[in-house]
Design a protein around this motif. Structure first.
Motif, PDB file in Angstrom:
ATOM      1  N   GLN A   1     -65.464  55.981 -24.058  1.00 27.19           N
ATOM      2  CA  GLN A   1     -65.958  56.847 -23.757  1.00 27.19           C
ATOM      3  C   GLN A   1     -64.977  57.878 -23.484  1.00 27.19           C
ATOM      4  O   GLN A   1     -64.931  58.961 -23.668  1.00 27.19           O
ATOM      5  CB  GLN A   1     -67.296  57.026 -23.417  1.00 27.19           C
ATOM      6  CG  GLN A   1     -67.700  57.924 -22.693  1.00 27.19           C
ATOM      7  CD  GLN A   1     -69.293  58.296 -21.410  1.00 27.19           C
ATOM      8  OE1 GLN A   1     -69.709  57.165 -21.204  1.00 27.19           O
ATOM      9  NE2 GLN A   1     -69.296  58.957 -21.062  1.00 27.19           N
ATOM     10  N   THR A   2     -64.348  57.617 -22.350  1.00 28.66           N
ATOM     11  CA  THR A   2     -63.439  59.120 -22.218  1.00 28.66           C
ATOM     12  C   THR A   2     -61.880  58.415 -22.206  1.00 28.66           C
ATOM     13  O   THR A   2     -61.294  58.722 -21.784  1.00 28.66           O
ATOM     14  CB  THR A   2     -63.211  58.728 -20.647  1.00 28.66           C
ATOM     15  OG1 THR A   2     -63.672  57.324 -20.517  1.00 28.66           O
ATOM     16  CG2 THR A   2     -64.665  59.834 -19.541  1.00 28.66           C
ATOM     17  N   GLY A   3     -61.576  57.533 -23.871  1.00 29.94           N
ATOM     18  CA  GLY A   3     -60.615  58.341 -23.903  1.00 29.94           C
ATOM     19  C   GLY A   3     -61.059  57.984 -25.709  1.00 29.94           C
ATOM     20  O   GLY A   3     -61.607  58.941 -25.910  1.00 29.94           O
TER      21      GLY A   3
ATOM     22  N   GLY B   1     -62.806  31.423 -23.366  1.00 28.57           N
ATOM     23  CA  GLY B   1     -61.390  30.964 -22.718  1.00 28.57           C
ATOM     24  C   GLY B   1     -60.721  31.165 -22.640  1.00 28.57           C
ATOM     25  O   GLY B   1     -61.167  33.067 -22.102  1.00 28.57           O
ATOM     26  N   ASP B   2     -60.365  30.900 -22.036  1.00 28.24           N
ATOM     27  CA  ASP B   2     -59.198  31.487 -20.808  1.00 28.24           C
ATOM     28  C   ASP B   2     -57.923  32.297 -22.393  1.00 28.24           C
ATOM     29  O   ASP B   2     -57.763  31.760 -22.325  1.00 28.24           O
ATOM     30  CB  ASP B   2     -58.394  30.903 -19.640  1.00 28.24           C
ATOM     31  CG  ASP B   2     -57.601  31.685 -19.257  1.00 28.24           C
ATOM     32  OD1 ASP B   2     -56.324  32.515 -19.455  1.00 28.24           O
ATOM     33  OD2 ASP B   2     -57.012  31.026 -18.133  1.00 28.24           O
ATOM     34  N   ALA B   3     -57.689  33.411 -21.595  1.00 23.33           N
ATOM     35  CA  ALA B   3     -56.764  34.586 -22.942  1.00 23.33           C
ATOM     36  C   ALA B   3     -55.319  33.906 -22.394  1.00 23.33           C
ATOM     37  O   ALA B   3     -55.015  33.899 -23.736  1.00 23.33           O
ATOM     38  CB  ALA B   3     -56.962  35.563 -22.347  1.00 23.33           C
ATOM     39  N   PHE B   4     -55.483  33.976 -21.994  1.00 25.16           N
ATOM     40  CA  PHE B   4     -53.278  32.801 -21.665  1.00 25.16           C
ATOM     41  C   PHE B   4     -53.494  31.622 -22.070  1.00 25.16           C
ATOM     42  O   PHE B   4     -52.356  31.508 -22.873  1.00 25.16           O
ATOM     43  CB  PHE B   4     -53.098  32.948 -20.519  1.00 25.16           C
ATOM     44  CG  PHE B   4     -52.945  34.631 -19.284  1.00 25.16           C
ATOM     45  CD1 PHE B   4     -51.942  34.990 -19.988  1.00 25.16           C
ATOM     46  CD2 PHE B   4     -54.235  34.406 -18.293  1.00 25.16           C
ATOM     47  CE1 PHE B   4     -52.551  36.432 -19.607  1.00 25.16           C
ATOM     48  CE2 PHE B   4     -54.637  35.914 -18.287  1.00 25.16           C
ATOM     49  CZ  PHE B   4     -53.360  37.170 -18.397  1.00 25.16           C
ATOM     50  N   GLU B   5     -55.065  31.309 -22.004  1.00 28.00           N
ATOM     51  CA  GLU B   5     -54.449  29.469 -22.870  1.00 28.00           C
ATOM     52  C   GLU B   5     -54.608  29.846 -24.995  1.00 28.00           C
ATOM     53  O   GLU B   5     -54.410  29.588 -25.798  1.00 28.00           O
ATOM     54  CB  GLU B   5     -55.885  29.047 -22.910  1.00 28.00           C
ATOM     55  CG  GLU B   5     -55.188  28.314 -21.816  1.00 28.00           C
ATOM     56  CD  GLU B   5     -56.631  27.141 -20.981  1.00 28.00           C
ATOM     57  OE1 GLU B   5     -57.399  26.842 -21.983  1.00 28.00           O
ATOM     58  OE2 GLU B   5     -55.972  27.478 -19.568  1.00 28.00           O
TER      59      GLU B   5
HETATM   60  P1  FAD Z   1     -63.990  44.243 -16.507  1.00 29.16           P
HETATM   61  O1  FAD Z   1     -65.293  44.702 -16.110  1.00 29.16           O
HETATM   62  O2  FAD Z   1     -63.451  43.997 -15.149  1.00 29.16           O
HETATM   63  O3  FAD Z   1     -63.846  42.920 -16.889  1.00 29.16           O
HETATM   64  C1  FAD Z   1     -63.052  41.980 -16.907  1.00 29.16           C
HETATM   65  C2  FAD Z   1     -63.143  40.900 -17.998  1.00 29.16           C
HETATM   66  O4  FAD Z   1     -62.171  39.804 -18.029  1.00 29.16           O
HETATM   67  C3  FAD Z   1     -64.532  40.121 -17.170  1.00 29.16           C
HETATM   68  O5  FAD Z   1     -65.451  39.486 -18.504  1.00 29.16           O
HETATM   69  C4  FAD Z   1     -63.271  38.261 -16.970  1.00 29.16           C
HETATM   70  O6  FAD Z   1     -65.088  37.856 -17.164  1.00 29.16           O
HETATM   71  C5  FAD Z   1     -63.053  38.564 -18.336  1.00 29.16           C
HETATM   72  N1  FAD Z   1     -61.932  38.014 -17.810  1.00 29.16           N
HETATM   73  C6  FAD Z   1     -61.140  37.459 -16.614  1.00 29.16           C
HETATM   74  N2  FAD Z   1     -59.941  36.316 -16.561  1.00 29.16           N
HETATM   75  C7  FAD Z   1     -60.187  36.239 -18.185  1.00 29.16           C
HETATM   76  C8  FAD Z   1     -59.251  34.997 -18.201  1.00 29.16           C
HETATM   77  N3  FAD Z   1     -57.911  35.201 -17.795  1.00 29.16           N
HETATM   78  N4  FAD Z   1     -59.410  35.514 -19.498  1.00 29.16           N
HETATM   79  C9  FAD Z   1     -60.004  36.335 -20.461  1.00 29.16           C
HETATM   80  N5  FAD Z   1     -61.124  37.001 -19.476  1.00 29.16           N
HETATM   81  C10 FAD Z   1     -61.133  36.796 -19.029  1.00 29.16           C
HETATM   82  N6  FAD Z   1     -64.071  52.122 -19.515  1.00 29.16           N
HETATM   83  C11 FAD Z   1     -63.778  51.944 -20.818  1.00 29.16           C
HETATM   84  O7  FAD Z   1     -62.430  50.621 -21.238  1.00 29.16           O
HETATM   85  N7  FAD Z   1     -63.728  53.136 -21.815  1.00 29.16           N
HETATM   86  C12 FAD Z   1     -63.994  54.106 -21.327  1.00 29.16           C
HETATM   87  O8  FAD Z   1     -63.462  55.296 -22.055  1.00 29.16           O
HETATM   88  C13 FAD Z   1     -64.647  54.309 -19.957  1.00 29.16           C
HETATM   89  N8  FAD Z   1     -65.406  55.609 -19.913  1.00 29.16           N
HETATM   90  C14 FAD Z   1     -66.055  55.316 -18.829  1.00 29.16           C
HETATM   91  C15 FAD Z   1     -66.790  56.732 -18.865  1.00 29.16           C
HETATM   92  C16 FAD Z   1     -67.736  56.883 -17.117  1.00 29.16           C
HETATM   93  C17 FAD Z   1     -68.361  58.290 -16.636  1.00 29.16           C
HETATM   94  C18 FAD Z   1     -67.413  55.238 -16.812  1.00 29.16           C
HETATM   95  C19 FAD Z   1     -68.905  55.428 -15.182  1.00 29.16           C
HETATM   96  C20 FAD Z   1     -67.415  54.620 -16.739  1.00 29.16           C
HETATM   97  C21 FAD Z   1     -65.540  54.259 -17.741  1.00 29.16           C
HETATM   98  N9  FAD Z   1     -65.108  53.241 -18.313  1.00 29.16           N
HETATM   99  C22 FAD Z   1     -65.128  53.052 -19.323  1.00 29.16           C
HETATM  100  C23 FAD Z   1     -65.788  51.827 -16.764  1.00 29.16           C
HETATM  101  C24 FAD Z   1     -66.303  50.761 -17.866  1.00 29.16           C
HETATM  102  O9  FAD Z   1     -67.667  51.831 -17.276  1.00 29.16           O
HETATM  103  C25 FAD Z   1     -65.703  49.538 -16.944  1.00 29.16           C
HETATM  104  O10 FAD Z   1     -65.831  49.336 -15.868  1.00 29.16           O
HETATM  105  C26 FAD Z   1     -64.745  49.194 -18.438  1.00 29.16           C
HETATM  106  O11 FAD Z   1     -64.868  48.894 -19.160  1.00 29.16           O
HETATM  107  C27 FAD Z   1     -64.147  47.570 -17.994  1.00 29.16           C
HETATM  108  O12 FAD Z   1     -62.556  46.772 -17.840  1.00 29.16           O
HETATM  109  P2  FAD Z   1     -62.563  46.027 -18.139  1.00 29.16           P
HETATM  110  O13 FAD Z   1     -63.845  44.514 -18.822  1.00 29.16           O
HETATM  111  O14 FAD Z   1     -61.035  45.471 -18.778  1.00 29.16           O
HETATM  112  O15 FAD Z   1     -62.523  44.868 -16.933  1.00 29.16           O
END
Ligand code: FAD
Length: 334
Positions: free
Chosen positions: A264-266, A316-320
């Motif tokens: 959304q913001t990218g 699964g774990d991304a690193f695997e």
């Molecule tokens: P997280 O939600 O923390 O998820 C991490 C994931 O990784 C989890 O599901 C976890 O299970 C998994 N994980 C952990 N370790 C491992 C591993 N070793 N191997 C495999 N999986 C693993 N977000 C965007 O992306 N783009 C946008 O443009 C954007 N705009 C936004 C605009 C607004 C107004 C708001 C309020 C939020 C916005 N966000 C945006 C943020 C969005 O709400 C989320 O917070 C964000 O996308 C979460 O990023 P993430 O999935 O990387 O992190």
């Protein structure tokens, strides 16, 4: 305000480096559908210097008419001069709806015009429709932190306006047999009346990430744990010739530049293949990538939301998992 006086759908035709921006052509596609539903004409609004020939580009993509302001005063985009042209044209011709690309120019212009005309503007719309009878524009976008999709109406003012991100709508296949009418407009605007002067245009020298044009994207999220962990995404992308994408949380952690952020913001992306690795699948991320051809998610949480929006999911774990995938891509077919 007499709403009945307003008729027709317009698309602001943004000009980028001598051509009509792709987002404007996409909006002509969306505008055409709505204009047909309403039984009203679809017009482009083209402002610039030496842009007369570009007006013809709009017809194969669905426009019936193009309102044209071709004047040296419009040589460079400036809020004041462009908004004056839009406002004059609106007051004279009274369209019911105007769509703009949610680019930096489109957002700047649309908000200035909306303020001056005291009408409503829905920003960053992801879905558009129109009520055939009432003519009400139904502009939908994620709201309240992405927990709901809100459909926003502008019942009492005209024109109804919306900005739409690039790549969200689909342009029509150009029909070169289609023609239309160019309506020349003029404006009395003196250079000395405009406060902003463009002294110099400095182009960014940094190599631009073309996420929106990439065929394959490997995107990483907070699940990668650290900048060092995120390096796995770069290695995988390099191996398969993909472009690197990221979630906002990975960007905010400082692991990668904002240019790589999807959502959304990218950037809104539509690659043939999208890998979402360690990304939870928040709605703000999904709106930026859900139209990808094939979505492959890797996440260690089987209940992660991303698994509801992917074609293939690997728990699964991304690193695997990622090193195994890299090994598989390495293997030559027998
Ligand atoms: P997280 O939600 O923390 O998820 C991490 C994931 O990784 C989890 O599901 C976890 O299970 C998994 N994980 C952990 N370790 C491992 C591993 N070793 N191997 C495999 N999986 C693993 N977000 C965007 O992306 N783009 C946008 O443009 C954007 N705009 C936004 C605009 C607004 C107004 C708001 C309020 C939020 C916005 N966000 C945006 C943020 C969005 O709400 C989320 O917070 C964000 O996308 C979460 O990023 P993430 O999935 O990387 O992190």
């Amino acid at each position: 305000m007499n709403l009945e006086e307003y008729c027709g759908i317009w698309v602001y035709l943004e000009v980028h480096e001598g051509r009509i921006a792709p987002v404007s052509l996409e909006l002509l596609g969306a505008g055409r559908q709505m204009a047909d539903k309403r039984g009203v004409p679809l017009a482009g609004l083209l402002i610039g210097e030496g842009v007369r020939d570009l007006a013809q580009t709009a017809f194969p993509y669905g426009a019936d008419q193009v309102y044209l302001y071709d004047d040296p005063i419009f040589c460079d985009y400036r809020t004041e001069s462009y908004m004056r042209a839009v406002i004059e044209c609106v007051n004279k011709n009274k369209p019911e709806i105007i769509l703009y690309g949610a680019t930096s120019t489109g957002k700047d212009l649309a908000s200035a015009v909306a303020t001056d005309l005291e009408t409503g503007l829905t920003a960053d719309t992801t879905m558009l429709d129109v009520n055939a009878e009432t003519g009400l524009l139904e502009a939908s976008r994620p709201a309240f932190g992405g927990n709901i999709m809100a459909t926003i109406l502008c019942k009492k003012h005209r024109p109804q306006m919306a900005t739409v991100r690039p790549k969200v709508m689909k342009a029509l296949e150009p029909d070169t047999a289609r023609t239309g009418e160019i309506i020349e407009e003029t404006i009395t605007l003196l250079e000395e009346d405009i406060r902003t002067k463009v002294l110099k245009i400095v182009r960014e020298t940094k190599e631009k990430v073309r996420l929106d044009e990439a065929d394959v994207i490997v995107a990483g999220g907070k699940g990668l744990g650290s900048k060092e962990g995120f390096a796995l995404i770069h290695r995988f992308a390099e191996k398969i010739g993909a472009t690197v994408g990221a979630s906002r949380d990975a960007v905010e952690a400082g692991w990668i530049d904002h240019d790589h952020q999807v959502g959304q913001t990218g950037v809104t992306v539509t690659p043939k293949i999208y890998f979402a690795i360690g990304i939870s699948g928040a709605i703000q991320h999904l709106v930026g990538m859900r139209n990808s051809g094939l979505i492959i998610a890797i996440n260690k949480d089987p209940n992660a939301l991303i698994f509801q929006s992917c074609h293939y999911g690997i728990v699964g774990d991304a690193f695997e998992i990622v090193p195994l995938l890299m090994e598989a891509f390495q293997k030559k077919p027998d």
